[in-house]
Scaffold this motif. Structure first.
Motif, PDB file in Angstrom:
ATOM      1  N   PHE A  42      26.652  45.335  44.864  1.00  0.00           N
ATOM      2  CA  PHE A  42      27.867  44.875  45.533  1.00  0.00           C
ATOM      3  C   PHE A  42      27.746  44.953  47.055  1.00  0.00           C
ATOM      4  CE2 PHE A  42      29.326  46.018  41.303  1.00  0.00           C
ATOM      5  CZ  PHE A  42      30.208  44.989  40.995  1.00  0.00           C
ATOM      6  N   GLY A  43      26.555  45.311  47.521  1.00  0.00           N
ATOM      7  CA  GLY A  43      26.352  45.407  48.964  1.00  0.00           C
ATOM      8  C   GLY A  43      27.075  46.588  49.589  1.00  0.00           C
TER       9      GLY A  43
ATOM     10  N   VAL B 276      44.956  52.726  47.585  1.00  0.00           N
ATOM     11  CA  VAL B 276      45.789  51.596  47.160  1.00  0.00           C
ATOM     12  C   VAL B 276      45.230  50.988  45.881  1.00  0.00           C
ATOM     13  CG1 VAL B 276      46.548  49.263  47.739  1.00  0.00           C
ATOM     14  CG2 VAL B 276      46.630  51.065  49.475  1.00  0.00           C
ATOM     15  N   GLY B 277      43.909  50.808  45.836  1.00  0.00           N
ATOM     16  CA  GLY B 277      43.290  50.184  44.673  1.00  0.00           C
ATOM     17  C   GLY B 277      43.479  50.974  43.396  1.00  0.00           C
TER      18      GLY B 277
ATOM     19  N   ILE C 288      36.669  45.230  45.860  1.00  0.00           N
ATOM     20  CA  ILE C 288      37.689  45.124  44.819  1.00  0.00           C
ATOM     21  C   ILE C 288      37.035  44.980  43.451  1.00  0.00           C
ATOM     22  CG2 ILE C 288      39.608  43.730  43.951  1.00  0.00           C
ATOM     23  CD1 ILE C 288      40.145  42.921  46.877  1.00  0.00           C
ATOM     24  N   LEU C 289      36.026  44.113  43.366  1.00  0.00           N
ATOM     25  CA  LEU C 289      35.319  43.929  42.107  1.00  0.00           C
ATOM     26  C   LEU C 289      34.643  45.212  41.650  1.00  0.00           C
ATOM     27  CD1 LEU C 289      33.692  40.429  42.734  1.00  0.00           C
ATOM     28  CD2 LEU C 289      35.650  40.960  41.272  1.00  0.00           C
ATOM     29  N   MET C 290      34.122  45.967  42.597  1.00  0.00           N
ATOM     30  CA  MET C 290      33.468  47.230  42.275  1.00  0.00           C
ATOM     31  C   MET C 290      34.458  48.226  41.689  1.00  0.00           C
ATOM     32  SD  MET C 290      31.066  49.422  44.847  1.00  0.00           S
ATOM     33  CE  MET C 290      30.409  51.020  44.384  1.00  0.00           C
TER      34      MET C 290
ATOM     35  N   THR D 120      36.655  50.924  36.758  1.00  0.00           N
ATOM     36  CA  THR D 120      37.796  51.206  35.885  1.00  0.00           C
ATOM     37  C   THR D 120      37.533  50.712  34.465  1.00  0.00           C
ATOM     38  OG1 THR D 120      39.340  51.080  37.738  1.00  0.00           O
ATOM     39  CG2 THR D 120      40.255  50.744  35.539  1.00  0.00           C
ATOM     40  N   LEU D 121      37.004  49.504  34.331  1.00  0.00           N
ATOM     41  CA  LEU D 121      36.711  48.951  33.006  1.00  0.00           C
ATOM     42  C   LEU D 121      35.601  49.741  32.312  1.00  0.00           C
ATOM     43  CD1 LEU D 121      36.865  45.118  33.767  1.00  0.00           C
ATOM     44  CD2 LEU D 121      38.568  46.523  32.573  1.00  0.00           C
TER      45      LEU D 121
END
Length: 335
Positions: free
Chosen positions: A119-120, A163-164, A313-315, A320-321
């Motif tokens: 994810f850089g 927040v995330g 965000i994707l990370m 979580t998944l």
């Protein structure tokens, strides 16, 4: 002469810190009011209200107190979380569930470290997000951020993570009980799943008891075991950073707030913490964390926050998944 000088110094420092601490405290009270009357997560409200007051941290009388709240009040709040933990929690759950909980935390942090380059992102950012997802959401994020070497991105990364995980925790509180009911889990499996996957304590309690008392009890116990892992995870991280000499100054071998957490957990396990004292410590911890996260929000610039990017965000969603699937598979095998 020294004795006469010290009170003057203390008064001067108190006067210097008071405006910022007062503003952060007012934001915390407002966030709690919104949480109680409108059902909004208090942590999320505190950080959003704080961001709206970012200008106060840039200069002026409030800046020193805001900095104190974001750093030192934070550590007090994390240390006081120790009164929630006791050895009895471990015995009530059984070895299998405890091992699953520990494995879920370790695997989530590990997968975050492995995925970070894809994810850089750096490994410290991965530890911040992975640890917050794996352990206890916003509280874990703030505890981990307290030991990481400070950079010009520290506040922005912390705010993004808080927040995330708060948003994802709220979504999970709604969706996970529906999923458990649709699959037909019994109350114990449901509780282990909810407690082992949802990020924040309040959302775990809400999700668990929305299903049944049995599910709520199991979910709360599993969640508190995850909270108890905060101290060893932070301690191990501090040792690694100390060995690496990261960020110039080496972090202490045992951070003071981690020591406080462990002492309070041991005292609670020994049964020497009276119930009124435990309730008071819980209340002080909650207000300290709310005040600290409000201050962190005030130190955050929206333009800088937006620079975190879509990959971050994707990370966070991916972590979580992963945790949800890991705990779900383990619970179905064990129970």
């Amino acid at each position: 002469m020294r004795g006469a000088f010290r009170p003057a110094v203390l008064k001067s420092e108190a006067d210097r810190a008071f405006p910022g601490l007062a503003v952060a405290g007012c934001v915390a009270v407002t966030a709690q009011f919104l949480a109680e009357h409108y059902g909004a997560p208090a942590m999320l409200m505190a950080i959003l209200l704080g961001i709206a007051l970012h200008f106060l941290s840039e200069e002026g009388r409030a800046a020193p107190g805001i900095d104190i709240a974001a750093r030192h009040v934070l550590r007090v709040g994390v240390a006081l979380l120790g009164v929630r933990i006791s050895a009895e929690l471990v015995l009530d759950l059984g070895a299998g569930v405890v091992l699953l909980t520990v494995a879920g935390v370790a695997a989530t942090i590990g997968i975050a470290q492995l995925a970070a380059p894809l994810f850089g992102r750096g490994r410290r950012f991965a530890f911040l997000t992975g640890g917050s997802v794996a352990i206890c959401g916003a509280s874990a994020a703030m505890a981990i951020a307290a030991i990481l070497p400070r950079t010009d991105r520290s506040e922005q990364d912390l705010v993004f993570t808080v927040v995330g995980v708060t948003v994802l925790s709220t979504v999970a509180m709604i969706l996970y009980p529906i999923l458990a009911g649709a699959v037909g889990f019994d109350p114990v499996v449901t509780g282990v799943f909810l407690g082992g996957t949802i990020h924040d304590v309040a959302q775990v309690v809400g999700a668990g008891y929305s299903v049944s008392d049995g599910a709520g009890d199991a979910a709360t116990l599993v969640k508190l075991i995850r909270v108890s892992l905060l101290a060893p995870v932070v301690l191990i991280a501090a040792l690694v950073l100390r060995a690496q000499g990261a960020g110039g100054a080496r972090p202490p071998l045992l951070p003071g707030f981690v020591l406080g957490f462990l002492v309070l957990a041991a005292a609670n396990s020994a049964g020497i913490v009276p119930e009124p004292a435990r309730e008071l410590a819980n209340a002080v911890s909650r207000w300290a964390l709310l005040t600290a996260i409000a201050a962190v929000g005030m130190k955050t610039s929206i333009p800088n926050l937006l620079k975190v990017g879509r990959t971050a965000i994707l990370m966070l969603v991916g972590e979580t998944l992963f945790l949800a699937l890991f705990v779900l598979a383990g619970a179905l095998l064990l129970l």
